[in-house]
Design a protein around this motif. Structure first.
Motif, PDB file in Angstrom:
ATOM      1  N   GLY A 168       2.908   7.465   4.562  1.00  0.00           N
ATOM      2  CA  GLY A 168       2.471   7.806   5.912  1.00  0.00           C
ATOM      3  C   GLY A 168       3.656   8.078   6.824  1.00  0.00           C
ATOM      4  O   GLY A 168       3.661   9.017   7.592  1.00  0.00           O
ATOM      5  N   SER A 169       4.680   7.250   6.764  1.00  0.00           N
ATOM      6  CA  SER A 169       5.824   7.484   7.626  1.00  0.00           C
ATOM      7  C   SER A 169       6.600   8.713   7.174  1.00  0.00           C
ATOM      8  O   SER A 169       7.114   9.459   7.989  1.00  0.00           O
ATOM      9  CB  SER A 169       6.733   6.254   7.671  1.00  0.00           C
ATOM     10  OG  SER A 169       7.501   6.164   6.493  1.00  0.00           O
ATOM     11  N   ALA A 170       6.676   8.943   5.861  1.00  0.00           N
ATOM     12  CA  ALA A 170       7.351  10.141   5.361  1.00  0.00           C
ATOM     13  C   ALA A 170       6.561  11.390   5.754  1.00  0.00           C
ATOM     14  O   ALA A 170       7.134  12.414   6.127  1.00  0.00           O
ATOM     15  CB  ALA A 170       7.521  10.068   3.856  1.00  0.00           C
ATOM     16  N   GLY A 171       5.244  11.302   5.688  1.00  0.00           N
ATOM     17  CA  GLY A 171       4.404  12.428   6.099  1.00  0.00           C
ATOM     18  C   GLY A 171       4.541  12.722   7.576  1.00  0.00           C
ATOM     19  O   GLY A 171       4.568  13.874   7.999  1.00  0.00           O
ATOM     20  N   THR A 172       4.633  11.648   8.369  1.00  0.00           N
ATOM     21  CA  THR A 172       4.814  11.823   9.810  1.00  0.00           C
ATOM     22  C   THR A 172       6.152  12.491  10.107  1.00  0.00           C
ATOM     23  O   THR A 172       6.232  13.404  10.920  1.00  0.00           O
ATOM     24  CB  THR A 172       4.739  10.463  10.526  1.00  0.00           C
ATOM     25  OG1 THR A 172       3.509   9.843  10.193  1.00  0.00           O
ATOM     26  CG2 THR A 172       4.844  10.632  12.026  1.00  0.00           C
ATOM     27  N   GLN A 173       7.189  12.058   9.404  1.00  0.00           N
ATOM     28  CA  GLN A 173       8.509  12.669   9.599  1.00  0.00           C
ATOM     29  C   GLN A 173       8.502  14.129   9.159  1.00  0.00           C
ATOM     30  O   GLN A 173       9.094  14.983   9.816  1.00  0.00           O
ATOM     31  CB  GLN A 173       9.573  11.895   8.838  1.00  0.00           C
ATOM     32  CG  GLN A 173       9.887  10.552   9.442  1.00  0.00           C
ATOM     33  CD  GLN A 173      10.911   9.785   8.635  1.00  0.00           C
ATOM     34  OE1 GLN A 173      11.276  10.191   7.539  1.00  0.00           O
ATOM     35  NE2 GLN A 173      11.372   8.674   9.188  1.00  0.00           N
ATOM     36  N   SER A 200       0.831  -1.198   0.000  1.00  0.00           N
ATOM     37  CA  SER A 200       0.000   0.000   0.000  1.00  0.00           C
ATOM     38  C   SER A 200       0.868   1.251   0.000  1.00  0.00           C
ATOM     39  O   SER A 200       1.761   1.395   0.833  1.00  0.00           O
ATOM     40  CB  SER A 200      -0.891  -0.011   1.241  1.00  0.00           C
ATOM     41  OG  SER A 200      -1.523   1.218   1.393  1.00  0.00           O
ATOM     42  N   PRO A 201       0.642   2.217  -0.915  1.00  0.00           N
ATOM     43  CA  PRO A 201       1.447   3.445  -0.940  1.00  0.00           C
ATOM     44  C   PRO A 201       1.206   4.320   0.284  1.00  0.00           C
ATOM     45  O   PRO A 201       2.064   5.077   0.675  1.00  0.00           O
ATOM     46  CB  PRO A 201       1.012   4.160  -2.211  1.00  0.00           C
ATOM     47  CG  PRO A 201      -0.126   3.395  -2.776  1.00  0.00           C
ATOM     48  CD  PRO A 201      -0.272   2.134  -2.024  1.00  0.00           C
ATOM     49  N   SER A 202       0.037   4.188   0.933  1.00  0.00           N
ATOM     50  CA  SER A 202      -0.220   4.996   2.116  1.00  0.00           C
ATOM     51  C   SER A 202       0.685   4.595   3.266  1.00  0.00           C
ATOM     52  O   SER A 202       1.028   5.407   4.108  1.00  0.00           O
ATOM     53  CB  SER A 202      -1.692   4.895   2.532  1.00  0.00           C
ATOM     54  OG  SER A 202      -1.969   3.572   2.936  1.00  0.00           O
ATOM     55  N   LEU A 203       1.118   3.340   3.294  1.00  0.00           N
ATOM     56  CA  LEU A 203       2.031   2.895   4.336  1.00  0.00           C
ATOM     57  C   LEU A 203       3.390   3.561   4.173  1.00  0.00           C
ATOM     58  O   LEU A 203       4.001   4.003   5.134  1.00  0.00           O
ATOM     59  CB  LEU A 203       2.180   1.363   4.289  1.00  0.00           C
ATOM     60  CG  LEU A 203       3.165   0.749   5.277  1.00  0.00           C
ATOM     61  CD1 LEU A 203       2.638   0.947   6.698  1.00  0.00           C
ATOM     62  CD2 LEU A 203       3.392  -0.707   4.987  1.00  0.00           C
ATOM     63  N   ILE A 204       3.840   3.668   2.944  1.00  0.00           N
ATOM     64  CA  ILE A 204       5.147   4.270   2.683  1.00  0.00           C
ATOM     65  C   ILE A 204       5.097   5.777   2.889  1.00  0.00           C
ATOM     66  O   ILE A 204       5.933   6.356   3.560  1.00  0.00           O
ATOM     67  CB  ILE A 204       5.620   3.931   1.252  1.00  0.00           C
ATOM     68  CG1 ILE A 204       5.790   2.412   1.122  1.00  0.00           C
ATOM     69  CG2 ILE A 204       6.913   4.640   0.917  1.00  0.00           C
ATOM     70  CD1 ILE A 204       6.010   1.942  -0.286  1.00  0.00           C
TER      71      ILE A 204
END
Length: 159
Positions: free
Chosen positions: A46-51, A40-44
Protein backbone atom coordinates in the motif's frame (compact mmCIF):
# COMPACT_ATOMS: atom_id res chain seq x y z
CA UNK A 1 -6.16 21.74 -25.19
CA UNK A 2 -7.71 23.51 -22.22
CA UNK A 3 -9.60 20.36 -21.17
CA UNK A 4 -6.43 18.28 -21.35
CA UNK A 5 -4.54 20.83 -19.27
CA UNK A 6 -7.35 20.96 -16.69
CA UNK A 7 -7.31 17.15 -16.48
CA UNK A 8 -3.55 17.06 -15.93
CA UNK A 9 -3.76 19.72 -13.23
CA UNK A 10 -6.70 18.01 -11.50
CA UNK A 11 -5.11 14.53 -11.33
CA UNK A 12 -2.59 15.31 -8.56
CA UNK A 13 -5.26 17.18 -6.61
CA UNK A 14 -7.66 14.20 -6.84
CA UNK A 15 -5.20 12.01 -4.94
CA UNK A 16 -4.64 14.48 -2.10
CA UNK A 17 -7.54 13.22 0.11
CA UNK A 18 -6.13 9.68 -0.15
CA UNK A 19 -2.68 10.86 0.90
CA UNK A 20 -4.04 13.08 3.67
CA UNK A 21 -6.01 10.17 5.13
CA UNK A 22 -2.94 7.94 5.09
CA UNK A 23 -0.91 10.59 6.91
CA UNK A 24 -3.60 11.02 9.59
CA UNK A 25 -3.76 7.25 10.16
CA UNK A 26 0.02 7.12 10.48
CA UNK A 27 -0.06 9.95 13.00
CA UNK A 28 -2.74 8.25 15.13
CA UNK A 29 -1.35 4.72 15.17
CA UNK A 30 2.30 4.30 16.14
CA UNK A 31 4.37 2.60 13.48
CA UNK A 32 5.65 -0.87 14.37
CA UNK A 33 9.40 -1.00 14.95
CA UNK A 34 9.81 -4.33 13.19
CA UNK A 35 7.72 -5.66 10.36
CA UNK A 36 7.18 -9.38 10.78
CA UNK A 37 6.96 -11.82 7.90
CA UNK A 38 3.40 -12.57 8.94
CA UNK A 39 2.38 -8.91 8.52
CA UNK A 40 -0.28 -8.13 5.98
CA UNK A 41 1.21 -7.72 2.45
CA UNK A 42 -1.34 -4.99 1.68
CA UNK A 43 0.27 -2.81 4.34
CA UNK A 44 3.66 -3.09 2.67
CA UNK A 45 2.47 -2.73 -0.93
CA UNK A 46 0.00 0.00 0.00
CA UNK A 47 2.73 2.48 0.84
CA UNK A 48 4.71 1.49 -2.27
CA UNK A 49 1.57 1.89 -4.37
CA UNK A 50 0.92 5.28 -2.83
CA UNK A 51 4.47 6.38 -3.61
CA UNK A 52 4.19 5.06 -7.16
CA UNK A 53 0.90 6.90 -7.66
CA UNK A 54 2.40 10.10 -6.28
CA UNK A 55 5.42 9.70 -8.59
CA UNK A 56 3.14 9.11 -11.58
CA UNK A 57 1.06 12.22 -10.81
CA UNK A 58 4.22 14.31 -10.47
CA UNK A 59 5.54 13.01 -13.79
CA UNK A 60 2.25 13.76 -15.55
CA UNK A 61 2.25 17.25 -14.06
CA UNK A 62 5.81 17.97 -15.25
CA UNK A 63 5.09 16.68 -18.77
CA UNK A 64 1.90 18.77 -18.92
CA UNK A 65 3.87 21.82 -17.78
CA UNK A 66 6.45 21.25 -20.53
CA UNK A 67 3.73 21.05 -23.18
CA UNK A 68 2.01 24.14 -21.79
CA UNK A 69 5.23 26.16 -21.87
CA UNK A 70 6.02 25.01 -25.43
CA UNK A 71 2.52 26.06 -26.52
CA UNK A 72 2.91 29.46 -24.83
CA UNK A 73 6.30 30.08 -26.47
CA UNK A 74 4.84 29.25 -29.87
CA UNK A 75 1.91 31.62 -29.29
CA UNK A 76 4.23 34.43 -28.15
CA UNK A 77 6.33 34.11 -31.30
CA UNK A 78 3.24 34.56 -33.48
CA UNK A 79 2.25 37.81 -31.77
CA UNK A 80 5.10 39.86 -33.29
CA UNK A 81 4.78 41.72 -36.60
CA UNK A 82 4.93 39.60 -39.74
CA UNK A 83 5.23 41.48 -43.01
CA UNK A 84 5.51 45.06 -41.75
CA UNK A 85 8.94 44.60 -40.26
CA UNK A 86 11.14 47.65 -39.88
CA UNK A 87 14.29 45.71 -40.78
CA UNK A 88 14.32 43.69 -44.02
CA UNK A 89 17.03 41.44 -45.41
CA UNK A 90 17.79 42.56 -48.98
CA UNK A 91 20.71 40.26 -49.85
CA UNK A 92 23.24 37.95 -48.26
CA UNK A 93 26.57 36.62 -49.52
CA UNK A 94 28.74 33.99 -47.82
CA UNK A 95 32.43 34.87 -47.72
CA UNK A 96 33.53 31.76 -45.85
CA UNK A 97 31.73 29.08 -43.83
CA UNK A 98 31.54 31.44 -40.84
CA UNK A 99 31.65 34.95 -42.40
CA UNK A 100 28.92 36.72 -44.39
CA UNK A 101 28.07 40.04 -45.97
CA UNK A 102 24.48 41.10 -45.41
CA UNK A 103 22.58 43.99 -46.95
CA UNK A 104 19.69 45.11 -44.74
CA UNK A 105 17.14 47.84 -45.24
CA UNK A 106 16.03 49.95 -42.29
CA UNK A 107 13.30 52.33 -43.35
CA UNK A 108 14.65 54.02 -46.52
CA UNK A 109 18.30 53.36 -45.69
CA UNK A 110 20.33 50.31 -46.70
CA UNK A 111 23.31 49.17 -44.62
CA UNK A 112 26.01 46.66 -45.60
CA UNK A 113 26.97 44.54 -42.57
CA UNK A 114 29.83 42.14 -42.03
CA UNK A 115 28.88 39.14 -39.89
CA UNK A 116 31.45 37.00 -38.09
CA UNK A 117 30.79 34.53 -35.26
CA UNK A 118 31.56 37.08 -32.57
CA UNK A 119 30.79 40.42 -34.19
CA UNK A 120 28.46 42.39 -36.47
CA UNK A 121 30.25 45.27 -38.16
CA UNK A 122 28.55 48.01 -40.21
CA UNK A 123 30.70 48.37 -43.32
CA UNK A 124 28.87 50.95 -45.42
CA UNK A 125 25.66 52.96 -45.51
CA UNK A 126 24.44 53.16 -49.11
CA UNK A 127 23.39 56.59 -50.40
CA UNK A 128 21.04 55.09 -52.99
CA UNK A 129 19.15 51.87 -52.25
CA UNK A 130 20.10 48.85 -54.35
CA UNK A 131 17.21 47.64 -56.49
CA UNK A 132 17.02 44.07 -57.68
CA UNK A 133 17.23 43.98 -61.48
CA UNK A 134 16.68 40.23 -61.83
CA UNK A 135 13.08 39.45 -62.75
CA UNK A 136 11.72 36.48 -60.85
CA UNK A 137 10.34 34.06 -63.41
CA UNK A 138 8.01 31.24 -62.47
CA UNK A 139 8.84 27.75 -63.62
CA UNK A 140 7.70 27.08 -67.17
CA UNK A 141 5.22 24.31 -67.93
CA UNK A 142 7.96 22.59 -69.94
CA UNK A 143 10.09 22.29 -66.81
CA UNK A 144 7.23 20.81 -64.81
CA UNK A 145 6.46 18.35 -67.60
CA UNK A 146 10.12 17.28 -67.85
CA UNK A 147 10.31 16.82 -64.07
CA UNK A 148 7.22 14.57 -64.10
CA UNK A 149 8.76 12.49 -66.89
CA UNK A 150 11.94 11.98 -64.88
CA UNK A 151 10.01 11.05 -61.74
CA UNK A 152 7.87 8.52 -63.63
CA UNK A 153 10.97 7.04 -65.27
CA UNK A 154 12.49 6.42 -61.82
CA UNK A 155 9.32 4.67 -60.62
CA UNK A 156 9.51 2.11 -63.44
CA UNK A 157 13.13 1.21 -62.66
CA UNK A 158 13.58 -1.88 -60.41
CA UNK A 159 15.44 -1.32 -57.16
Amino acid sequence: MARLLALFLALPLAGLPLFAGAEEEAAVAPAPAIVHASASPSLITGSAGTQLLQLLFGLVLVVALIFLLAWLVRRMQQIGPRSNQAIKLVASQALSPRDRLVLVQVGEEQILLGLTPGRITPLHVLKEPVRSTEPVEPATPEFAQRLLELLNKDKGRPQ
